[in-house]
Design a protein around this motif. Structure first.
Motif, PDB file in Angstrom:
ATOM      1  N   GLU A  37       0.850  -1.191   0.000  1.00 62.84           N
ATOM      2  CA  GLU A  37       0.000   0.000   0.000  1.00 62.84           C
ATOM      3  C   GLU A  37       0.889   1.246   0.000  1.00 62.84           C
ATOM      4  N   PRO A  38       0.456   2.328  -0.679  1.00 65.24           N
ATOM      5  CA  PRO A  38       1.237   3.565  -0.577  1.00 65.24           C
ATOM      6  C   PRO A  38       1.207   4.089   0.857  1.00 65.24           C
ATOM      7  N   GLN A  39       2.322   4.627   1.320  1.00 60.41           N
ATOM      8  CA  GLN A  39       2.417   5.138   2.682  1.00 60.41           C
ATOM      9  C   GLN A  39       1.842   6.549   2.744  1.00 60.41           C
ATOM     10  N   PRO A  40       0.949   6.815   3.723  1.00 58.95           N
ATOM     11  CA  PRO A  40       0.464   8.186   3.865  1.00 58.95           C
ATOM     12  C   PRO A  40       1.602   9.085   4.327  1.00 58.95           C
ATOM     13  N   SER A  41       1.633  10.333   3.827  1.00 60.21           N
ATOM     14  CA  SER A  41       2.720  11.229   4.226  1.00 60.21           C
ATOM     15  C   SER A  41       2.435  11.928   5.549  1.00 60.21           C
ATOM     16  N   VAL A  42       1.193  11.846   6.017  1.00 63.51           N
ATOM     17  CA  VAL A  42       0.860  12.374   7.339  1.00 63.51           C
ATOM     18  C   VAL A  42       0.584  11.185   8.238  1.00 63.51           C
ATOM     19  N   PRO A  43       1.362  11.043   9.328  1.00 62.76           N
ATOM     20  CA  PRO A  43       1.157   9.903  10.212  1.00 62.76           C
ATOM     21  C   PRO A  43      -0.269   9.855  10.749  1.00 62.76           C
ATOM     22  N   ALA A  44      -0.791   8.639  10.918  1.00 61.71           N
ATOM     23  CA  ALA A  44      -2.139   8.467  11.442  1.00 61.71           C
ATOM     24  C   ALA A  44      -2.267   9.170  12.780  1.00 61.71           C
ATOM     25  N   GLY A  45      -3.386   9.834  12.978  1.00 63.06           N
ATOM     26  CA  GLY A  45      -3.646  10.512  14.235  1.00 63.06           C
ATOM     27  C   GLY A  45      -3.174  11.954  14.254  1.00 63.06           C
ATOM     28  N   GLU A  46      -2.396  12.377  13.277  1.00 63.41           N
ATOM     29  CA  GLU A  46      -1.952  13.766  13.239  1.00 63.41           C
ATOM     30  C   GLU A  46      -2.824  14.548  12.279  1.00 63.41           C
ATOM     31  N   ASP A  47      -3.209  15.753  12.690  1.00 59.10           N
ATOM     32  CA  ASP A  47      -4.032  16.593  11.843  1.00 59.10           C
ATOM     33  C   ASP A  47      -3.222  17.023  10.630  1.00 59.10           C
ATOM     34  N   GLU A  48      -3.884  17.000   9.472  1.00 59.12           N
ATOM     35  CA  GLU A  48      -3.200  17.394   8.249  1.00 59.12           C
ATOM     36  C   GLU A  48      -2.877  18.887   8.245  1.00 59.12           C
ATOM     37  N   PHE A  49      -3.724  19.698   8.921  1.00 55.47           N
ATOM     38  CA  PHE A  49      -3.538  21.144   8.907  1.00 55.47           C
ATOM     39  C   PHE A  49      -2.890  21.627  10.207  1.00 55.47           C
ATOM     40  N   ILE A  50      -1.987  22.592  10.068  1.00 49.94           N
ATOM     41  CA  ILE A  50      -1.270  23.151  11.207  1.00 49.94           C
ATOM     42  C   ILE A  50      -1.533  24.654  11.257  1.00 49.94           C
ATOM     43  N   THR A  51      -1.822  25.153  12.454  1.00 47.81           N
ATOM     44  CA  THR A  51      -2.019  26.593  12.629  1.00 47.81           C
ATOM     45  C   THR A  51      -0.668  27.302  12.533  1.00 47.81           C
ATOM     46  N   VAL A  52      -0.616  28.310  11.633  1.00 49.83           N
ATOM     47  CA  VAL A  52       0.644  29.024  11.423  1.00 49.83           C
ATOM     48  C   VAL A  52       0.531  30.511  11.719  1.00 49.83           C
ATOM     49  N   ALA A  53      -0.674  31.024  11.826  1.00 49.49           N
ATOM     50  CA  ALA A  53      -0.863  32.463  12.078  1.00 49.49           C
ATOM     51  C   ALA A  53      -2.301  32.693  12.508  1.00 49.49           C
ATOM     52  N   LYS A  54      -2.561  33.899  12.962  1.00 46.73           N
ATOM     53  CA  LYS A  54      -3.923  34.339  13.266  1.00 46.73           C
ATOM     54  C   LYS A  54      -4.386  35.264  12.146  1.00 46.73           C
ATOM     55  N   LEU A  55      -5.684  35.294  11.921  1.00 47.91           N
ATOM     56  CA  LEU A  55      -6.221  36.265  10.967  1.00 47.91           C
ATOM     57  C   LEU A  55      -5.799  37.657  11.415  1.00 47.91           C
ATOM     58  N   GLY A  56      -5.322  38.456  10.503  1.00 44.17           N
ATOM     59  CA  GLY A  56      -4.888  39.809  10.834  1.00 44.17           C
ATOM     60  C   GLY A  56      -3.402  39.920  11.097  1.00 44.17           C
ATOM     61  N   ASP A  57      -2.710  38.782  11.234  1.00 51.66           N
ATOM     62  CA  ASP A  57      -1.252  38.840  11.451  1.00 51.66           C
ATOM     63  C   ASP A  57      -0.539  39.396  10.228  1.00 51.66           C
ATOM     64  N   LEU A  58      -1.034  39.062   9.028  1.00 49.65           N
ATOM     65  CA  LEU A  58      -0.401  39.517   7.787  1.00 49.65           C
ATOM     66  C   LEU A  58      -1.207  40.673   7.206  1.00 49.65           C
ATOM     67  N   ALA A  59      -0.502  41.727   6.803  1.00 49.49           N
ATOM     68  CA  ALA A  59      -1.148  42.810   6.060  1.00 49.49           C
ATOM     69  C   ALA A  59      -1.247  42.389   4.589  1.00 49.49           C
ATOM     70  N   GLU A  60      -2.132  43.031   3.850  1.00 49.46           N
ATOM     71  CA  GLU A  60      -2.280  42.731   2.421  1.00 49.46           C
ATOM     72  C   GLU A  60      -0.922  42.834   1.724  1.00 49.46           C
ATOM     73  N   GLY A  61      -0.552  41.779   0.988  1.00 49.09           N
ATOM     74  CA  GLY A  61       0.705  41.758   0.247  1.00 49.09           C
ATOM     75  C   GLY A  61       1.906  41.327   1.059  1.00 49.09           C
TER      76      GLY A  61
END
Ligand code: FES
Length: 126
Positions: free
Chosen positions: A3-27
């Protein structure tokens, strides 16, 4: 047959929080850690977009680059430009960097650990 190996280990969320809304200004952009990858995150026309941080030319950090009005980031070292929407190099779309799906969860900006190759036209989450 294996079977192909999943690149995200089982039990780990695929998405990771990297910032809060408003942390980055436009551009504005920054480099964020997503699992074992460094990712360039930019805010373009109100939408967060993410591509691999590593410039394929000589390895500069694309998160330190400048975003233009068309949504292409210029590498800070020699100016190669990459489209944030699909990761392709503006001068030759056959070359590019991985991109990453981004989602908003509450006030958190989250980036998927799963890279999407620059040639893959499949859409990210809405
Ligand atoms: S290192 Fe990015 S253009 Fe040269």
């Amino acid at each position: 047959m294996s079977e192909p190996q999943p690149s995200v280990p089982a039990g780990e969320d695929e998405f990771i929080t990297v910032a809060k809304l408003g942390d980055l200004a436009e551009g504005e952009g920054r480099t964020v850690e997503v699992g074992n990858r460094l990712v360039a995150l930019f805010l373009h026309q109100g939408q967060h977009l993410a591509i691999d941080d590593f410039c394929p030319h000589q390895g500069a950090s694309l998160g330190a680059g400048c975003l233009d009005e068309e949504g292409a980031v210029a590498c800070p070292w020699h100016g190669w430009r990459f489209r944030m929407t699909d990761g392709t190099w503006c001068d030759n779309p056959r070359i590019g960097v991985d991109r990453f799906a981004v989602r908003i969860a509450g006030d958190e900006v989250q980036v998927s650990r799963q890279p999407i190759p620059p040639s893959d036209e499949s859409p990210g989450p809405a």
